[in-house]
Write a protein that holds these residues in place. Sequence first.
Motif, PDB file in Angstrom:
ATOM      1  N   MET A  91       0.848  -1.183   0.000  1.00  0.00           N
ATOM      2  CA  MET A  91       0.000   0.000   0.000  1.00  0.00           C
ATOM      3  C   MET A  91       0.884   1.233   0.000  1.00  0.00           C
ATOM      4  SD  MET A  91      -3.352  -0.603   0.192  1.00  0.00           S
ATOM      5  CE  MET A  91      -3.942   0.938   0.814  1.00  0.00           C
ATOM      6  N   ALA A  92       0.460   2.189  -0.799  1.00  0.00           N
ATOM      7  CA  ALA A  92       1.197   3.445  -0.888  1.00  0.00           C
ATOM      8  C   ALA A  92       0.207   4.571  -1.154  1.00  0.00           C
ATOM      9  CB  ALA A  92       2.239   3.369  -1.991  1.00  0.00           C
ATOM     10  N   ALA A  93       0.626   5.798  -0.859  1.00  0.00           N
ATOM     11  CA  ALA A  93      -0.212   6.972  -1.063  1.00  0.00           C
ATOM     12  C   ALA A  93       0.609   8.060  -1.743  1.00  0.00           C
ATOM     13  CB  ALA A  93      -0.766   7.466   0.274  1.00  0.00           C
ATOM     14  N   TYR A  94       0.012   8.702  -2.744  1.00  0.00           N
ATOM     15  CA  TYR A  94       0.691   9.717  -3.552  1.00  0.00           C
ATOM     16  C   TYR A  94      -0.182  10.951  -3.673  1.00  0.00           C
ATOM     17  CZ  TYR A  94       3.688   5.847  -4.791  1.00  0.00           C
ATOM     18  OH  TYR A  94       4.557   4.795  -4.718  1.00  0.00           O
ATOM     19  N   ALA A  95       0.448  12.098  -3.970  1.00  0.00           N
ATOM     20  CA  ALA A  95      -0.285  13.352  -4.090  1.00  0.00           C
ATOM     21  C   ALA A  95      -0.097  13.972  -5.465  1.00  0.00           C
ATOM     22  CB  ALA A  95       0.175  14.344  -3.035  1.00  0.00           C
ATOM     23  N   VAL A  96      -1.199  14.470  -6.000  1.00  0.00           N
ATOM     24  CA  VAL A  96      -1.173  15.311  -7.187  1.00  0.00           C
ATOM     25  C   VAL A  96      -1.352  16.735  -6.681  1.00  0.00           C
ATOM     26  CG1 VAL A  96      -2.316  15.927  -9.355  1.00  0.00           C
ATOM     27  CG2 VAL A  96      -2.175  13.522  -8.650  1.00  0.00           C
ATOM     28  N   CYS A  97      -0.301  17.532  -6.785  1.00  0.00           N
ATOM     29  CA  CYS A  97      -0.336  18.936  -6.375  1.00  0.00           C
ATOM     30  C   CYS A  97      -0.126  19.776  -7.622  1.00  0.00           C
ATOM     31  CB  CYS A  97       0.761  19.242  -5.354  1.00  0.00           C
ATOM     32  SG  CYS A  97       0.651  18.282  -3.840  1.00  0.00           S
ATOM     33  N   VAL A  98      -1.158  20.524  -8.009  1.00  0.00           N
ATOM     34  CA  VAL A  98      -1.096  21.352  -9.212  1.00  0.00           C
ATOM     35  C   VAL A  98      -1.354  22.795  -8.812  1.00  0.00           C
ATOM     36  CG1 VAL A  98      -2.148  21.829 -11.467  1.00  0.00           C
ATOM     37  CG2 VAL A  98      -1.857  19.458 -10.707  1.00  0.00           C
ATOM     38  N   ARG A  99      -0.519  23.692  -9.351  1.00  0.00           N
ATOM     39  CA  ARG A  99      -0.760  25.129  -9.192  1.00  0.00           C
ATOM     40  C   ARG A  99      -0.159  25.840 -10.398  1.00  0.00           C
ATOM     41  NH1 ARG A  99       3.332  26.787  -4.255  1.00  0.00           N
ATOM     42  NH2 ARG A  99       5.175  26.973  -5.563  1.00  0.00           N
ATOM     43  N   ASP A 100      -0.837  26.855 -10.863  1.00  0.00           N
ATOM     44  CA  ASP A 100      -0.355  27.649 -11.992  1.00  0.00           C
ATOM     45  C   ASP A 100       0.070  26.783 -13.178  1.00  0.00           C
ATOM     46  OD1 ASP A 100      -0.723  29.959 -10.409  1.00  0.00           O
ATOM     47  OD2 ASP A 100       1.285  29.758  -9.558  1.00  0.00           O
ATOM     48  N   ASP A 101      -0.752  25.787 -13.501  1.00  0.00           N
ATOM     49  CA  ASP A 101      -0.497  24.881 -14.635  1.00  0.00           C
ATOM     50  C   ASP A 101       0.813  24.115 -14.518  1.00  0.00           C
ATOM     51  OD1 ASP A 101      -2.907  25.350 -16.026  1.00  0.00           O
ATOM     52  OD2 ASP A 101      -2.098  27.224 -16.819  1.00  0.00           O
ATOM     53  N   GLY A 106      -3.644  17.266  -3.448  1.00  0.00           N
ATOM     54  CA  GLY A 106      -3.118  18.048  -2.335  1.00  0.00           C
ATOM     55  C   GLY A 106      -2.873  19.491  -2.731  1.00  0.00           C
ATOM     56  N   ARG A 107      -2.898  20.351  -1.731  1.00  0.00           N
ATOM     57  CA  ARG A 107      -2.604  21.771  -1.917  1.00  0.00           C
ATOM     58  C   ARG A 107      -1.462  22.142  -0.989  1.00  0.00           C
ATOM     59  NH1 ARG A 107      -6.993  23.778  -0.098  1.00  0.00           N
ATOM     60  NH2 ARG A 107      -6.179  24.635   1.815  1.00  0.00           N
ATOM     61  N   VAL A 108      -0.435  22.760  -1.525  1.00  0.00           N
ATOM     62  CA  VAL A 108       0.704  23.177  -0.713  1.00  0.00           C
ATOM     63  C   VAL A 108       0.258  24.282   0.232  1.00  0.00           C
ATOM     64  CG1 VAL A 108       2.986  24.251  -0.770  1.00  0.00           C
ATOM     65  CG2 VAL A 108       2.391  22.504  -2.460  1.00  0.00           C
ATOM     66  N   THR A 109       0.557  24.088   1.529  1.00  0.00           N
ATOM     67  CA  THR A 109       0.155  25.069   2.536  1.00  0.00           C
ATOM     68  C   THR A 109       1.333  25.598   3.352  1.00  0.00           C
ATOM     69  OG1 THR A 109      -0.308  23.274   4.092  1.00  0.00           O
ATOM     70  CG2 THR A 109      -2.164  24.107   2.785  1.00  0.00           C
ATOM     71  N   GLY A 110       2.524  25.059   3.121  1.00  0.00           N
ATOM     72  CA  GLY A 110       3.675  25.538   3.875  1.00  0.00           C
ATOM     73  C   GLY A 110       4.939  24.824   3.442  1.00  0.00           C
ATOM     74  N   GLY A 111       6.025  25.215   4.084  1.00  0.00           N
ATOM     75  CA  GLY A 111       7.318  24.631   3.772  1.00  0.00           C
ATOM     76  C   GLY A 111       7.962  25.322   2.587  1.00  0.00           C
ATOM     77  N   GLU A 112       9.134  24.841   2.224  1.00  0.00           N
ATOM     78  CA  GLU A 112       9.870  25.374   1.084  1.00  0.00           C
ATOM     79  C   GLU A 112      10.387  24.221   0.246  1.00  0.00           C
ATOM     80  OE1 GLU A 112      12.940  28.169   2.030  1.00  0.00           O
ATOM     81  OE2 GLU A 112      11.682  29.210   3.482  1.00  0.00           O
ATOM     82  N   LEU A 113      10.393  24.428  -1.071  1.00  0.00           N
ATOM     83  CA  LEU A 113      10.876  23.386  -1.966  1.00  0.00           C
ATOM     84  C   LEU A 113      12.330  23.065  -1.649  1.00  0.00           C
ATOM     85  CD1 LEU A 113      10.242  21.587  -4.428  1.00  0.00           C
ATOM     86  CD2 LEU A 113      11.170  23.414  -5.851  1.00  0.00           C
ATOM     87  N   ARG A 114      12.591  21.776  -1.477  1.00  0.00           N
ATOM     88  CA  ARG A 114      13.959  21.291  -1.260  1.00  0.00           C
ATOM     89  C   ARG A 114      14.017  19.868  -1.777  1.00  0.00           C
ATOM     90  NH1 ARG A 114      13.195  17.364   1.736  1.00  0.00           N
ATOM     91  NH2 ARG A 114      12.030  17.347   3.660  1.00  0.00           N
ATOM     92  N   HIS A 115      15.234  19.354  -1.895  1.00  0.00           N
ATOM     93  CA  HIS A 115      15.438  18.004  -2.399  1.00  0.00           C
ATOM     94  C   HIS A 115      15.677  17.061  -1.230  1.00  0.00           C
ATOM     95  CE1 HIS A 115      15.692  20.325  -5.962  1.00  0.00           C
ATOM     96  NE2 HIS A 115      16.866  20.820  -5.659  1.00  0.00           N
ATOM     97  N   GLU A 116      15.174  15.848  -1.367  1.00  0.00           N
ATOM     98  CA  GLU A 116      15.366  14.828  -0.348  1.00  0.00           C
ATOM     99  C   GLU A 116      16.829  14.373  -0.347  1.00  0.00           C
ATOM    100  OE1 GLU A 116      13.104  10.779   1.113  1.00  0.00           O
ATOM    101  OE2 GLU A 116      13.101  11.235  -1.024  1.00  0.00           O
TER     102      GLU A 116
END
Length: 147
Positions: A1-11, A91-101
């Motif tokens: 089992m796994a869960a994934y997010a589709v987060c879209v903003r500004d196309d 999902g909708r981004v509500t916080g944090g900053e883009l970074r790489h794992e």
Amino acid sequence: MAAYAVCVRDDQVLLARSPAPGGTREWVLPGGGMEHGEDPYDTVRREVEEETGYRITVTGLLGVDSRRHTFRGRFGRRPVDHHAVRLVYEGRVTGGELRHEVGGSTDFAAWQDLAAVPGLVRVSLVDIALRLWRERPADGRAAPPGT
């Protein structure tokens, strides 16, 4: 089992990049496997933050993708019958900053133009999830391509 997010903003869609066999890199949806006893809702939020640095609000369940595949046995072992059940959330981004794992299953995260996705080297779940996001089927299953 796994869960994934589709987060879209500004196309643009939020994707992560994952190493693949043979040294190639593939774009994937942020998300991943559930830990024992973890709720999938918590899984998707945890995985998105781990892989992209963003905190999200889950705004809906888009659907379920179920795939079964038999992997060839290696070194004289029997084949492995693998069944993946993947929950796809919006999902909708509500916080944090883009970074790489660092030290995880992905090594890069970025917003990609939706129009550019067909030209990316990507796993099939990206296409399935974007179909679910666009079509929003009542039964939560993406129609096979071409139908």
